[in-house]
Design a protein around this motif. Structure first.
Motif, PDB file in Angstrom:
ATOM      1  N   TYR A  34      -4.436  33.275  -4.457  1.00 25.22           N
ATOM      2  CA  TYR A  34      -5.085  32.390  -3.481  1.00 25.22           C
ATOM      3  C   TYR A  34      -5.108  30.954  -3.994  1.00 25.22           C
ATOM      4  CZ  TYR A  34      -8.389  30.714   0.021  1.00 25.22           C
ATOM      5  OH  TYR A  34      -8.980  30.013   1.042  1.00 25.22           O
ATOM      6  N   ASP A  35      -5.306  30.787  -5.294  1.00 27.73           N
ATOM      7  CA  ASP A  35      -5.210  29.449  -5.881  1.00 27.73           C
ATOM      8  C   ASP A  35      -3.855  28.831  -5.587  1.00 27.73           C
ATOM      9  OD1 ASP A  35      -7.746  29.103  -7.039  1.00 27.73           O
ATOM     10  OD2 ASP A  35      -7.177  30.194  -8.840  1.00 27.73           O
ATOM     11  N   LEU A  36      -2.795  29.603  -5.817  1.00 28.59           N
ATOM     12  CA  LEU A  36      -1.447  29.088  -5.577  1.00 28.59           C
ATOM     13  C   LEU A  36      -1.240  28.744  -4.108  1.00 28.59           C
ATOM     14  CD1 LEU A  36       0.698  31.488  -7.814  1.00 28.59           C
ATOM     15  CD2 LEU A  36      -0.225  29.238  -8.388  1.00 28.59           C
ATOM     16  N   LEU A  37      -1.789  29.548  -3.219  1.00 27.94           N
ATOM     17  CA  LEU A  37      -1.681  29.261  -1.783  1.00 27.94           C
ATOM     18  C   LEU A  37      -2.353  27.930  -1.457  1.00 27.94           C
ATOM     19  CD1 LEU A  37      -0.955  30.131   1.111  1.00 27.94           C
ATOM     20  CD2 LEU A  37      -3.159  31.326   1.192  1.00 27.94           C
ATOM     21  N   LEU A  38      -3.545  27.725  -1.973  1.00 25.23           N
ATOM     22  CA  LEU A  38      -4.252  26.463  -1.747  1.00 25.23           C
ATOM     23  C   LEU A  38      -3.465  25.283  -2.309  1.00 25.23           C
ATOM     24  CD1 LEU A  38      -7.900  27.570  -2.654  1.00 25.23           C
ATOM     25  CD2 LEU A  38      -6.981  27.221  -0.363  1.00 25.23           C
ATOM     26  N   TRP A  39      -2.853  25.474  -3.464  1.00 24.70           N
ATOM     27  CA  TRP A  39      -2.089  24.399  -4.108  1.00 24.70           C
ATOM     28  C   TRP A  39      -0.836  24.055  -3.321  1.00 24.70           C
ATOM     29  CZ3 TRP A  39      -2.159  26.576  -9.840  1.00 24.70           C
ATOM     30  CH2 TRP A  39      -3.479  26.596 -10.295  1.00 24.70           C
ATOM     31  N   CYS A  40      -0.286  25.030  -2.598  1.00 16.92           N
ATOM     32  CA  CYS A  40       0.929  24.795  -1.803  1.00 16.92           C
ATOM     33  C   CYS A  40       0.633  24.006  -0.526  1.00 16.92           C
ATOM     34  CB  CYS A  40       1.563  26.124  -1.391  1.00 16.92           C
ATOM     35  SG  CYS A  40       2.512  26.956  -2.668  1.00 16.92           S
ATOM     36  N   CYS A  41      -0.553  24.183   0.022  1.00 17.13           N
ATOM     37  CA  CYS A  41      -0.841  23.680   1.363  1.00 17.13           C
ATOM     38  C   CYS A  41      -1.222  22.203   1.357  1.00 17.13           C
ATOM     39  CB  CYS A  41      -1.948  24.512   2.011  1.00 17.13           C
ATOM     40  SG  CYS A  41      -1.417  26.182   2.446  1.00 17.13           S
ATOM     41  N   ASP A  42      -0.984  21.561   2.492  1.00 13.73           N
ATOM     42  CA  ASP A  42      -1.355  20.159   2.679  1.00 13.73           C
ATOM     43  C   ASP A  42      -2.808  20.017   3.105  1.00 13.73           C
ATOM     44  OD1 ASP A  42       1.401  19.070   2.365  1.00 13.73           O
ATOM     45  OD2 ASP A  42       1.758  20.271   4.156  1.00 13.73           O
ATOM     46  N   PHE A  43      -3.359  21.090   3.665  1.00  9.62           N
ATOM     47  CA  PHE A  43      -4.740  21.082   4.152  1.00  9.62           C
ATOM     48  C   PHE A  43      -5.247  22.511   4.100  1.00  9.62           C
ATOM     49  CE2 PHE A  43      -8.023  21.219   7.470  1.00  9.62           C
ATOM     50  CZ  PHE A  43      -8.738  20.056   7.223  1.00  9.62           C
ATOM     51  N   ASN A  44      -6.496  22.677   3.642  1.00  8.04           N
ATOM     52  CA  ASN A  44      -7.059  24.020   3.500  1.00  8.04           C
ATOM     53  C   ASN A  44      -8.398  24.128   4.215  1.00  8.04           C
ATOM     54  OD1 ASN A  44      -5.105  25.313   1.589  1.00  8.04           O
ATOM     55  ND2 ASN A  44      -5.732  23.610   0.278  1.00  8.04           N
ATOM     56  N   ALA A  45      -8.481  25.081   5.131  1.00  8.19           N
ATOM     57  CA  ALA A  45      -9.749  25.428   5.764  1.00  8.19           C
ATOM     58  C   ALA A  45     -10.269  26.678   5.066  1.00  8.19           C
ATOM     59  CB  ALA A  45      -9.553  25.683   7.254  1.00  8.19           C
ATOM     60  N   VAL A  46     -11.471  26.596   4.509  1.00  6.58           N
ATOM     61  CA  VAL A  46     -12.003  27.677   3.687  1.00  6.58           C
ATOM     62  C   VAL A  46     -13.417  28.014   4.129  1.00  6.58           C
ATOM     63  CG1 VAL A  46     -10.573  27.119   1.686  1.00  6.58           C
ATOM     64  CG2 VAL A  46     -12.800  26.015   1.946  1.00  6.58           C
ATOM     65  N   ARG A  47     -13.913  29.116   3.589  1.00  4.95           N
ATOM     66  CA  ARG A  47     -15.254  29.579   3.956  1.00  4.95           C
ATOM     67  C   ARG A  47     -16.020  29.992   2.704  1.00  4.95           C
ATOM     68  NH1 ARG A  47     -14.183  35.889   5.923  1.00  4.95           N
ATOM     69  NH2 ARG A  47     -15.324  36.705   4.126  1.00  4.95           N
ATOM     70  N   GLY A  48     -17.340  30.135   2.846  1.00  5.43           N
ATOM     71  CA  GLY A  48     -18.148  30.696   1.777  1.00  5.43           C
ATOM     72  C   GLY A  48     -18.254  29.784   0.569  1.00  5.43           C
ATOM     73  N   GLU A  49     -18.402  30.381  -0.611  1.00  7.03           N
ATOM     74  CA  GLU A  49     -18.628  29.601  -1.833  1.00  7.03           C
ATOM     75  C   GLU A  49     -17.425  29.584  -2.767  1.00  7.03           C
ATOM     76  OE1 GLU A  49     -21.526  29.880  -5.741  1.00  7.03           O
ATOM     77  OE2 GLU A  49     -22.457  29.995  -3.759  1.00  7.03           O
ATOM     78  N   ASP A  50     -16.886  30.741  -3.101  1.00  5.04           N
ATOM     79  CA  ASP A  50     -15.795  30.777  -4.072  1.00  5.04           C
ATOM     80  C   ASP A  50     -14.576  30.024  -3.556  1.00  5.04           C
ATOM     81  OD1 ASP A  50     -14.648  31.793  -6.611  1.00  5.04           O
ATOM     82  OD2 ASP A  50     -13.328  32.911  -5.278  1.00  5.04           O
ATOM     83  N   SER A  51     -14.167  30.296  -2.311  1.00  7.71           N
ATOM     84  CA  SER A  51     -12.998  29.615  -1.740  1.00  7.71           C
ATOM     85  C   SER A  51     -13.257  28.122  -1.587  1.00  7.71           C
ATOM     86  CB  SER A  51     -12.646  30.230  -0.383  1.00  7.71           C
ATOM     87  OG  SER A  51     -12.400  31.612  -0.508  1.00  7.71           O
TER      88      SER A  51
END
Length: 377
Positions: A258-275
């Motif tokens: 999931y870290d790698l996915l976030l690093w690949c993206c230009d924009f990240n919509a996330v939820r909760g605390e850890d993400s």
């Protein structure tokens, strides 16, 4: 000598609680002289984050952590040197008796939820309740000096910089998930709770001149995406296109992926605390779907974070970003808010990197917990 830690986690909101405690347990083992038992009451939820987990085992070793199933019928167990009750979970009474029976009193910590509210600076590290002679202390993660900081592994940002500077590595990772990114498309990840404002956002992206590839890991928002697409349901691997918007469903991935996915993206919509925290370490513009609480207490937390996060931004960019986050968390007005945010895209990108750097200059949560113990003894 290694210090023994017991971390207790009751799974309340799917993956947030176990996500934080699993990440913390691994870091304490990997980077500090700590032996960690992680007690979890719901191993099925844990399995999504750690597929190697045997959900039928009462005890097992995973990545150096002694993982224990927290049974309803608690068996007698010696207490550790440091006891962490994650998110105010109630420890078994027999375990509390074991804490009190130790020759050397253990350090008992309540690891609380992450917040940017001002009052946590004054409460961090203060004594809480007592059980017999065993004192419990508040420990608050946070973004400001005087708090416990954020979870951040020692080499995390170095690895992020190397990965984001390597287009081949990014392409190979995405291809492993079945994603073929068009060079001109903006890549966005979407991990969120159900949201009435989603259709508005998807519609404006579909009608835009900028191509968007939206990656949606399995999760609660998937039903809303399916309804907008006019589909009865969506499954992993499905790819749908509407105008300039391509929607692709990804499998639920483990934390390092999931870290790698976030690093690949230009924009990240996330939820909760850890993400939410991991998206900040990605150093990319982001959107937070905060967990809804009774009497809308979550909105105070949202505003407190926005105040900190946007402090160094220009007034116009700050207003645009705040408008976007408020629209998302109210479930309405996403189209206008998204268009407004595009006008300040370069500043949003630069600010995300600056914020990540600023937060990295503070001690991380695991190191702060270890230092609190050293100061205490």
């Amino acid at each position: 000598m290694k210090v023994d830690w017991d971390i207790f986690c009751t799974v309340v909101d799917n993956y947030g609680d176990i996500g934080v405690t699993w990440r913390l347990a691994r870091q304490l083992v990997a980077e500090h002289p700590c032996a960690v038992r992680l007690w979890v009451d719901d191993l099925r939820a844990f399995e999504r984050l750690c597929p190697e987990l045997d959900i039928s085992a009462s005890q097992q070793w995973q990545q150096g952590v002694d993982v224990r199933h927290w049974p309803a019928d608690w068996q007698a167990t010696d207490a550790a040197d440091v006891v962490v009750a994650a998110f105010a979970c109630q420890l078994p009474h027999a375990y509390m008796e074991a804490m009190a029976a130790r020759e050397r009193t253990p350090l008992w910590l309540n690891l609380d939820y992450l917040s940017a509210e001002d009052w946590i600076v004054g409460c961090h590290g203060l004594p809480s309740v007592k059980f017999q002679h065993v004192q419990k202390y508040f420990f608050f993660p946070g973004f400001q000096p005087g708090t416990g900081g954020l979870l951040r592994e020692r080499e995390l940002l170095v690895r992020r910089e190397q990965f984001q500077a390597n287009p081949v590595a990014q392409r190979e990772f995405l291809q492993g998930l079945g994603v073929e990114r068009a060079p001109e498309a903006r890549l966005i990840s979407l991990f969120a709770y159900e949201n009435a404002g989603l259709a508005d956002w998807l519609e404006v992206m579909a009608n835009a001149t900028q191509a968007t590839h939206l990656l949606v890991p399995e999760g609660r928002v998937l039903g809303d995406v399916a309804r907008w697409l006019g589909q009865p349901e969506l499954a992993v691997g499905d790819v749908q296109q509407r105008g300039a918007l391509t929607v692709q469903v990804l499998p639920f991935v483990r934390q390092d992926q999931y870290d790698l996915l976030l690093w690949c993206c230009d924009f990240n919509a996330v939820r909760g605390e850890d993400s939410f925290v991991r998206a900040q370490w990605a150093a990319r513009p982001m959107l937070w779907h905060i967990y809804q609480q009774e009497e809308e207490a979550h909105l105070d937390k949202l505003e407190a974070f926005l105040t900190l996060y946007t402090n160094a931004m220009s007034p116009a960019a700050r207003a645009a970003l705040e408008g976007l986050w408020r629209a998302w968390n109210s479930g309405e007005g996403m189209a206008a808010a998204w268009v407004g945010a595009q006008e300040h895209w370069p500043e949003l990108q630069n600010h995300a990197r600056a914020w990540s750097l600023e937060q990295s200059l503070r001690a991380d949560l695991a190191a702060a917990l270890v230092q609190f113990y050293l100061n205490w003894i």
